[in-house]
Design an enzyme around this catalytic site. Structure first.
Site, mmCIF file in Angstrom:
data_model
loop_
_atom_site.group_PDB
_atom_site.id
_atom_site.type_symbol
_atom_site.label_atom_id
_atom_site.label_comp_id
_atom_site.label_asym_id
_atom_site.label_seq_id
_atom_site.Cartn_x
_atom_site.Cartn_y
_atom_site.Cartn_z
ATOM 1 N N GLY A 39 11.410 3.634 -28.186
ATOM 2 C CA GLY A 39 12.400 4.307 -27.349
ATOM 3 C C GLY A 39 13.810 3.805 -27.647
ATOM 4 O O GLY A 39 14.009 2.828 -28.375
ATOM 5 N N ILE A 56 4.249 -2.134 -20.053
ATOM 6 C CA ILE A 56 3.405 -1.594 -18.980
ATOM 7 C C ILE A 56 2.180 -2.466 -18.744
ATOM 8 O O ILE A 56 1.450 -2.274 -17.776
ATOM 9 C CB ILE A 56 2.932 -0.158 -19.283
ATOM 10 C CG1 ILE A 56 2.237 -0.092 -20.658
ATOM 11 C CG2 ILE A 56 4.068 0.822 -19.194
ATOM 12 C CD1 ILE A 56 1.345 1.088 -20.814
ATOM 13 N N TYR A 145 -6.201 7.817 -32.045
ATOM 14 C CA TYR A 145 -5.129 8.244 -31.135
ATOM 15 C C TYR A 145 -5.688 9.168 -30.051
ATOM 16 O O TYR A 145 -5.509 8.938 -28.852
ATOM 17 C CB TYR A 145 -4.015 8.945 -31.926
ATOM 18 C CG TYR A 145 -3.033 9.661 -31.038
ATOM 19 C CD1 TYR A 145 -2.208 8.956 -30.171
ATOM 20 C CD2 TYR A 145 -2.952 11.059 -31.037
ATOM 21 C CE1 TYR A 145 -1.329 9.614 -29.332
ATOM 22 C CE2 TYR A 145 -2.068 11.723 -30.203
ATOM 23 C CZ TYR A 145 -1.262 11.003 -29.351
ATOM 24 O OH TYR A 145 -0.392 11.653 -28.504
ATOM 25 N N PHE A 173 0.770 20.327 -26.629
ATOM 26 C CA PHE A 173 0.602 20.782 -28.002
ATOM 27 C C PHE A 173 1.794 20.220 -28.793
ATOM 28 O O PHE A 173 2.147 19.070 -28.576
ATOM 29 C CB PHE A 173 0.362 22.305 -28.029
ATOM 30 C CG PHE A 173 -1.088 22.609 -27.654
ATOM 31 C CD1 PHE A 173 -1.575 22.307 -26.377
ATOM 32 C CD2 PHE A 173 -1.976 23.087 -28.586
ATOM 33 C CE1 PHE A 173 -2.918 22.498 -26.049
ATOM 34 C CE2 PHE A 173 -3.320 23.294 -28.273
ATOM 35 C CZ PHE A 173 -3.789 22.997 -26.995
#
Ligand code: UDP
Length: 334
Positions: A39, A56, A145, A173
């Site tokens: 990020g 997290i 993944y 998608f």
């Protein structure tokens, strides 16, 4: 929606930052938790947003955040998303995408926060039996993944049984495009996604774009995907928060346009929008690429009241081109 406080993990990433910008514009108080590995702090443009840099999986940090704020919901974007890397380094994906969110869920449970919006993916379906793909299709991911994401969907369902967590799993998608105002955009390093790769090929130093496979059973032989604009995705997250606040139940929905576009059609759109010829080279199929992935988005419409609005792929390409040729040249900190 009511003006609540929302924790957004991964809010400095591509889809996260567009969602945070929309939430902040609607007056929602947002706290972003992001480790800034992929990020960018510059992607958070609204001064009302609090950015906390951390993991997290850091229970002590989360505990402090939940003590300080009364969160109505968590939107969980933070994840790694390179399919190829997930094959060569699966533990990185299972740790980050599946294991670390457990700490987040434990803290949510401790503080009685029971609303969770999850960035899931069409990669949880694997190679689909039928196109378009509806939510009732079997989920059989073909790479770590996809499995790392599907496992978290299962965890969320189990937490619902055990302590009443409500979750909306949004199966994206192909996220694409950038903010219409050019303020934020897509800056992946490395960049592997088709639209930015094609646009990057227009820069002579970058070299030609590879077209992975021209012998697929599709009309022009190239792969077909469902390119959903990132601003449409952002809207869906706001509606998912409303759904959790009003319906008090869980939901799994596809987010796509329902329209398939081939790799060749993307190249054609780029040439039309930019007026430039795309340097390309034909390459073998990329391992693990299904020929077609197209959403049946009807459940998202009937449940969330969400429908993709940006259906012209040229508009999507134009927004990405504006970001790449704008003041930041497609990079937050070059
Ligand atoms: N693709 C391509 N060249 C590239 C990148 C992608 O031909 O440099 C193709 C890829 O094989 C797939 C489609 O473009 O069929 C979309 O790939 P992307 O990586 O953007 O998203 P994915 O569908 O893998 O999530």
């Amino acid at each position: 929606m009511s003006k609540n406080t929302i924790l957004v993990t991964g809010g400095a990433g591509y889809i996260g930052s567009h969602t945070v910008q929309l939430l902040a514009a609607k007056g929602v108080k947002v706290v972003v938790l992001d480790n800034l590995v992929y990020g960018h702090s510059e992607a958070i443009t609204d001064t009302s947003v609090e950015l906390v840099v951390g993991s997290i999986g850091d229970t002590a940090l989360l505990d402090g955040l939940f003590q300080k704020h009364s969160f109505d919901a968590v939107i969980h974007f933070a994840a790694y998303a390179y399919v190829g890397e997930s094959v060569t380094d699966p533990l990185k994906y299972y740790r980050n995408n599946t294991a670390e969110p457990l700490a987040l869920l434990e803290v949510m449970h401790k503080y009685g926060c029971k609303n969770f919006v999850f960035s899931s993916t069409c990669a949880t379906y694997g190679v689909p039996d039928v196109i378009p793909i509806s939510e009732s299709q079997h989920q059989n991911p073909i790479n770590p993944y996809g499995r790392s994401k599907l496992m978290l969907e299962w965890v969320l369902a189990d937490c619902e049984h055990a302590w009443g967590l409500h979750s909306v799993c949004l199966r994206y998608f192909n996220a694409s495009g950038c903010a219409a105002d050019g303020s934020i955009g897509e800056d992946h390093r490395p960049e592997t996604h088709l639209i930015p790769r094609v646009l990057m090929a227009l820069n002579s130093e970058a070299g030609p774009v590879d077209v992975f496979g021209t012998d697929y059973p599709t009309p022009d032989g190239t792969c077909i995907r469902d390119y959903i604009h990132v601003e449409d995705l952002a809207e869906a997250h706001v509606l998912a928060l409303d759904y959790l606040a009003n319906q008090h139940t869980s939901l799994r929905v596809n987010l796509g346009t329902g329209r398939g576009i081939s790799v060749q059609e993307i190249i054609d759109a780029v040439e039309e929008v930019t007026g430039l010829k795309v340097p390309l080279q034909y390459a073998p199929r990329r391992p693990g690429d299904p020929a077609q992935l197209v959403a049946d988005p009807s459940l998202a419409e009937s449940t969330l009241g969400w429908k993709a609005k940006k259906l012209d792929i040229r508009e999507t390409v134009r927004s990405s081109w504006a970001w790449m040729t704008g003041p930041r040249k497609g990079r937050y900190n070059a």
